[in-house]
Design a protein around this motif. Structure first.
Motif, PDB file in Angstrom:
ATOM      1  N   GLU A   1      42.072  45.189  72.837  1.00  0.00           N
ATOM      2  CA  GLU A   1      41.436  44.082  72.144  1.00  0.00           C
ATOM      3  C   GLU A   1      42.526  43.212  71.528  1.00  0.00           C
ATOM      4  O   GLU A   1      43.645  43.676  71.278  1.00  0.00           O
ATOM      5  CB  GLU A   1      40.495  44.597  71.044  1.00  0.00           C
ATOM      6  CG  GLU A   1      39.324  45.416  71.555  1.00  0.00           C
ATOM      7  CD  GLU A   1      38.365  44.612  72.417  1.00  0.00           C
ATOM      8  OE1 GLU A   1      38.261  43.375  72.183  1.00  0.00           O
ATOM      9  OE2 GLU A   1      37.734  45.200  73.318  1.00  0.00           O
ATOM     10  N   LYS A   2      42.170  41.958  71.277  1.00  0.00           N
ATOM     11  CA  LYS A   2      43.143  41.021  70.711  1.00  0.00           C
ATOM     12  C   LYS A   2      43.693  41.524  69.377  1.00  0.00           C
ATOM     13  O   LYS A   2      44.894  41.451  69.122  1.00  0.00           O
ATOM     14  CB  LYS A   2      42.483  39.656  70.545  1.00  0.00           C
ATOM     15  CG  LYS A   2      43.423  38.547  70.114  1.00  0.00           C
ATOM     16  CD  LYS A   2      42.695  37.204  70.130  1.00  0.00           C
ATOM     17  CE  LYS A   2      43.637  36.071  69.772  1.00  0.00           C
ATOM     18  NZ  LYS A   2      42.948  34.752  69.805  1.00  0.00           N
ATOM     19  N   GLU A   3      42.819  42.076  68.536  1.00  0.00           N
ATOM     20  CA  GLU A   3      43.240  42.560  67.228  1.00  0.00           C
ATOM     21  C   GLU A   3      44.226  43.726  67.337  1.00  0.00           C
ATOM     22  O   GLU A   3      45.060  43.939  66.456  1.00  0.00           O
ATOM     23  CB  GLU A   3      42.021  42.999  66.401  1.00  0.00           C
ATOM     24  CG  GLU A   3      41.079  41.871  66.000  1.00  0.00           C
ATOM     25  CD  GLU A   3      40.266  41.336  67.171  1.00  0.00           C
ATOM     26  OE1 GLU A   3      40.119  42.069  68.179  1.00  0.00           O
ATOM     27  OE2 GLU A   3      39.795  40.182  67.082  1.00  0.00           O
ATOM     28  N   GLU A   4      44.122  44.496  68.426  1.00  0.00           N
ATOM     29  CA  GLU A   4      45.020  45.632  68.628  1.00  0.00           C
ATOM     30  C   GLU A   4      46.439  45.177  69.003  1.00  0.00           C
ATOM     31  O   GLU A   4      47.408  45.913  68.801  1.00  0.00           O
ATOM     32  CB  GLU A   4      44.474  46.553  69.714  1.00  0.00           C
ATOM     33  CG  GLU A   4      43.177  47.259  69.353  1.00  0.00           C
ATOM     34  CD  GLU A   4      42.664  48.123  70.486  1.00  0.00           C
ATOM     35  OE1 GLU A   4      42.821  49.362  70.402  1.00  0.00           O
ATOM     36  OE2 GLU A   4      42.131  47.566  71.462  1.00  0.00           O
ATOM     37  N   MET A   5      46.537  43.975  69.559  1.00  0.00           N
ATOM     38  CA  MET A   5      47.843  43.498  70.019  1.00  0.00           C
ATOM     39  C   MET A   5      48.560  42.652  68.982  1.00  0.00           C
ATOM     40  O   MET A   5      49.783  42.736  68.842  1.00  0.00           O
ATOM     41  CB  MET A   5      47.679  42.699  71.325  1.00  0.00           C
ATOM     42  CG  MET A   5      47.155  43.532  72.483  1.00  0.00           C
ATOM     43  SD  MET A   5      47.252  42.679  74.057  1.00  0.00           S
ATOM     44  CE  MET A   5      49.030  42.611  74.305  1.00  0.00           C
ATOM     45  N   LEU A   6      47.802  41.801  68.272  1.00  0.00           N
ATOM     46  CA  LEU A   6      48.432  40.921  67.284  1.00  0.00           C
ATOM     47  C   LEU A   6      49.128  41.746  66.207  1.00  0.00           C
ATOM     48  O   LEU A   6      48.602  42.756  65.729  1.00  0.00           O
ATOM     49  CB  LEU A   6      47.389  39.999  66.654  1.00  0.00           C
ATOM     50  CG  LEU A   6      46.731  38.982  67.597  1.00  0.00           C
ATOM     51  CD1 LEU A   6      45.707  38.152  66.837  1.00  0.00           C
ATOM     52  CD2 LEU A   6      47.779  38.077  68.237  1.00  0.00           C
ATOM     53  N   GLY A   7      50.324  41.321  65.838  1.00  0.00           N
ATOM     54  CA  GLY A   7      51.097  42.038  64.830  1.00  0.00           C
ATOM     55  C   GLY A   7      51.988  43.124  65.404  1.00  0.00           C
ATOM     56  O   GLY A   7      52.844  43.668  64.702  1.00  0.00           O
TER      57      GLY A   7
END
Length: 573
Positions: free
Chosen positions: A132-138
């Motif tokens: 998911e996008k949230e898992e990749m950002l950061g």
């Protein structure tokens, strides 16, 4: 790049428009206050009966303020509206670009140049890696790399602030654990101070390409292994068959020629067929062995310069008996000093095959002519006045899988492998074989070789000797390089490669010719070029020293031109 430009452009326009609006409204407010004051002053003057001069001054001031208000509104409003329109256009472009990036099938990522963390990723990249996008950002790409690609990513990351464009491949890890082969096309965006502001990358999934390449390599390895086994099988079988068939041929010939216990006519006829068939079978086996050796790389091509005229003379002498049986004359029109650079044995095999075929398909009492054409390539032509070749059959002549063997004009048989073998030999020499033919009027076959100019290195500390040798050797069509010391000669060979011939003096300062040869043997790992040594020392001792070190010939000083050139022509044709 477009995304970043739009984003920065939008921010700048917004700030500028905001400032313009402040200036515009402040200007209008100030002018309005001034106009109110002037109107009040004017009415006050009228009510108090002030002199008309003061009333006129108030009217004049009011008029000026109205004009200024009109100018401000006329200039500022279109400007502000134009900037607003540009702002909307930039916002529209940004929205469109975001939509493209979001829906693109190519992965897209924005990375912080200092922390290397993902600032933005699109759906395609998330789908590619299963996150998911949230898992990749950061996180950084390193967090999703396979161990074998960590070094590659670290090396590329270190160049973000040094280079604009980068292209590299790394193996990413899918969420379920399987590898994803990716290609990154990365760019760095700089701010006005020349600092790296951000880095963005287009990421392509090349897993299918990598898997296809791997499958092709494996298939190639299997095919090469199968070919090697086939070549080995053919070689072993052919080798094992050659001896017994040779014995059959020999004993059959003895029976035919036996005068003590002669065969009757019927038996001789039968034995003649056996002898003929044994010859054909032996010829076929020899061709198969030659083809197998060529295909497996077992044949080493030892290219040297030689005179094609004398090669053709020797072949014509060997085939004289075959030609005389049909009353055919072999004419050698290859001029003396026709220089050829090839493996003389292999190239001779090609020319012999072409002449033998020409005899086979020529009519009785005709002529087979061998000639040479010189140009960008050296072509040896073999021309006959025989039966010729049908147009549809010409393309099949040189293919191993096509059976093109036909009987000659006197019933001569062949294996059908001679021309395909000849083409393979020519291709090993970076040359080719071709034919011009008209049915019923004869054929001309051409064996073409690249034209090679002999490269000769002359080593002598005496410039006058170098000049003399250069003049003599240039007249022979060679390209001559001079070196005035052994050290200079070694440096030239290391830089430019091994020449076709080295001619060196022995007695030179600092390093003599013999020491130069010793060092070249070490540097070139015994892969020495032909060397002729010049020596003013007479006797067998000097010659033995030269030959023991690897020199192939030596010549006395002062130079006897005729003797010297005869020795040189051994190596340059």
């Amino acid at each position: 790049m477009l995304f970043c430009a739009c984003h920065r452009g939008r921010e700048l326009i917004e700030k500028f428009i905001h400032k313009l609006y402040l200036i515009f409204y402040m200007t209008v407010a100030l002018l309005s206050i001034a106009m109110v004051i002037e109107v009040g002053t004017w009415f006050g003057a009228l009510s108090q009966g002030v002199a008309s001069v003061q009333v006129m001054e108030s009217l004049a001031h009011l008029t000026v303020l109205l004009v200024l208000m009109g100018i401000v509104i006329t200039i500022f409003r279109p400007t502000v509206r134009g900037l607003e329109a540009k702002h909307k256009a930039v916002a529209l472009r940004e929205a469109h670009l975001n939509r493209v990036m979001t829906t693109s099938v190519v992965g897209y990522a924005v990375i912080h140049p200092k922390t290397y963390k993902y600032i933005e990723v699109n759906n395609a990249l998330c789908s590619m890696l299963g996150y998911e996008k949230e898992e990749m950002l950061g996180n950084t790409p390193l967090d999703f790399c396979m161990p074998e690609s960590e070094k590659v990513f670290r090396a590329q990351s270190s160049t973000i602030e040094q280079t604009d464009d980068r292209q590299y491949q790394i193996v990413m890890r899918h969420k379920d654990g399987h590898p994803v082969y990716t290609q990154y096309n990365a760019n760095t965006v700089w701010n006005q101070d020349g600092q790296a502001e951000l880095a963005f990358s287009f990421v392509t999934d090349i897993t299918n390409i990598k898997n296809t390449q791997k499958a092709l390599r494996e298939a190639k390895d299997v095919a090469e292994e199968a070919t090697a086994l086939k070549d080995q099988f053919v070689s072993l079988v052919a080798h094992d068959l050659r001896n017994p068939i040779g014995a059959i041929r020999g004993f059959t010939e003895m029976m035919i020629l036996d005068t003590k216990d002669p065969l009757n006519e019927k038996q001789k006829e039968y034995m003649s067929h056996v002898f003929s068939q044994s010859n054909e079978l032996l010829e076929l086996i020899n061709d198969l062995l030659d083809i197998s050796k060529l295909q497996s790389g077992m044949v080493d091509v030892e290219a040297l310069f030689f005179d094609a005229h004398y090669m053709v003379d020797n072949i014509a002498h060997r085939l004289k008996l075959q030609a005389s049986k049909k009353g055919i004359t072999i004419v050698n029109d290859v001029s003396e000093n026709t220089r050829v650079y090839a493996d003389e044995t292999l190239f001779g095999q090609v020319v012999q095959n072409l002449i033998s075929n020409a005899i086979k398909f020529s009519h009785e009492d005709s002529e087979v002519r061998i000639f040479a054409e010189d140009g960008d390539v050296t072509r040896i032509g073999v021309q006959d006045q025989g039966v010729g070749i049908a147009k549809g059959a010409i393309e099949k002549l040189f293919h191993m899988e096509e059976k093109t063997s036909t009987h000659g004009t006197a019933g001569e048989a062949g294996t059908g492998f001679g021309l395909p073998l000849s083409r393979q030999i020519m291709q090993v020499h970076e040359g080719d074989i071709s034919v011009e033919s008209e049915e019923g009027k004869g054929s001309t076959f051409y064996a073409s070789l690249p034209k090679v100019v002999p490269e000769i290195l002359v080593v002598d500390d005496d410039p006058s000797i170098c000049a003399l040798l250069k003049q003599l050797l240039t007249l022979e069509g060679a390209h001559v390089q001079e070196a005035y010391s052994a050290k200079e000669a070694i440096e030239y060979i290391q830089r430019s490669g091994i020449p076709h011939l080295v001619i060196t003096d022995i007695n030179m300062p600092e390093m003599d010719g013999l020491e130069m040869i010793r060092k070249l043997k070490i540097i070139l790992e015994d892969d020495l070029m032909p060397i002729i040594v010049l020596t003013a020392v007479d006797g067998e001792k000097a010659s033995h020293q030269c030959l023991a070190l690897g020199a192939l010939d030596f010549s006395q000083k002062p130079i006897v031109i005729n003797d010297f050139m005869l020795r040189v022509k051994r190596f340059i044709g």
